[in-house]
Design a protein around this motif. Sequence first.
Motif, PDB file in Angstrom:
ATOM      1  N   ALA A   1       0.919  -1.075   0.000  1.00 30.74           N
ATOM      2  CA  ALA A   1       0.031  -0.005   0.009  1.00 30.74           C
ATOM      3  C   ALA A   1       1.045   1.019  -0.156  1.00 30.74           C
ATOM      4  N   TRP A   2       2.050   1.312   0.620  1.00 29.84           N
ATOM      5  CA  TRP A   2       2.825   2.257   0.414  1.00 29.84           C
ATOM      6  C   TRP A   2       3.549   2.609  -0.911  1.00 29.84           C
TER       7      TRP A   2
ATOM      8  N   TYR B   1       1.584   1.572  -3.964  1.00 33.42           N
ATOM      9  CA  TYR B   1       0.512   1.635  -4.822  1.00 33.42           C
ATOM     10  C   TYR B   1      -0.467   2.994  -4.736  1.00 33.42           C
ATOM     11  N   LYS B   2      -0.455   3.340  -3.311  1.00 30.63           N
ATOM     12  CA  LYS B   2      -1.272   4.368  -3.108  1.00 30.63           C
ATOM     13  C   LYS B   2      -0.602   5.659  -3.703  1.00 30.63           C
TER      14      LYS B   2
ATOM     15  N   GLU C   1      -1.035   5.659  -7.662  1.00 31.10           N
ATOM     16  CA  GLU C   1      -2.239   6.077  -7.981  1.00 31.10           C
ATOM     17  C   GLU C   1      -2.205   7.668  -8.278  1.00 31.10           C
ATOM     18  N   GLN C   2      -1.569   8.562  -7.308  1.00 28.28           N
ATOM     19  CA  GLN C   2      -1.330   9.925  -7.649  1.00 28.28           C
ATOM     20  C   GLN C   2      -0.351  10.261  -8.778  1.00 28.28           C
TER      21      GLN C   2
ATOM     22  N   SER D   1       4.402  10.729   0.862  1.00 24.66           N
ATOM     23  CA  SER D   1       3.567   9.654   1.277  1.00 24.66           C
ATOM     24  C   SER D   1       4.218   9.140   2.665  1.00 24.66           C
TER      25      SER D   1
END
Length: 301
Positions: A108-109, A111-112, A115-116, A293
Amino acid sequence: MRLKSTLDQWLTLYEIDRAGSFQAAAIVLNKSHTTLIYSVKKLESQLGITLIEVKGRRAVLTEDGKSLLRRATTMLEQARELENISKQLSKGFESEITIAVDHLCDLAWLYKPMEQYVNINGATSVQVVETSLTKTTDMVINERADISIINLPVTNYSAEAFGVITMVPIVAATHPLALKNIVSLTEISTLPQIVIRDLGYEPTKKHQQDVGWLKSRQRITVDNFTHAFQAVEQGVGFCRIPEHMVRDRNKTQVVVLEVEHAQKYQVPMHLTLPKGAKTGPAAKAFYDILLQSASHRRKQY
């Protein structure tokens, strides 16, 4: 095959429909309204159908016009995207970058923030390569990745803190040790230990790298944590697993053991740019987003 229509003609039709009149569309397109009228009439003649009807002061699309414009809108969006991609490539943006991610990392670190990234950069494709142990280091020192998410910093390569992974021991919920409040190292040493293969190991070139407590009487070596979970769930043995992966799985199938003097340990994750000054603008842009992030995550905890 020669096309009867042009993108400019469809753009004219699009702006007329959006503005509601030839005059208003002419202002948006910085053209005279007579030029727009001529363009539409020519398009109608080329296609053999009526596209626009004038009702009072408004220019209204016919049903045929609406049907064709719905399809043409997708074409116009693709043309705009092509121009944006061309602009990025003209600035030196790479057509593709490679991200190496250590198998312990919480995905998640990655792919989140991705997305941006893909929302602002449509020119660059991304290759994601999973690594572990010697392969993690190899991707850095041989510059096989543009960005690497690693555990310990590699000698002579700069690194930025990215997060911390907690490793916990698990067994199947049906295993006898799952019922005990505290388990000793002696007790778990009698169980087969499921370990993850060193993805960079080549018998003819280098030694396999091992990490952590490995004193069980028997090892079961698998390629990844997906296999490890399935082995544990079937009662094969125990395995130390990243805590975030345990949270994401069916918790009724496994139990986190309370091991005396060895309950959990932590592995720091870092970001590095293997190519250093040779890193391209697309990779640098994604690297900055990843750092932002990570900073945001730290503020939340």
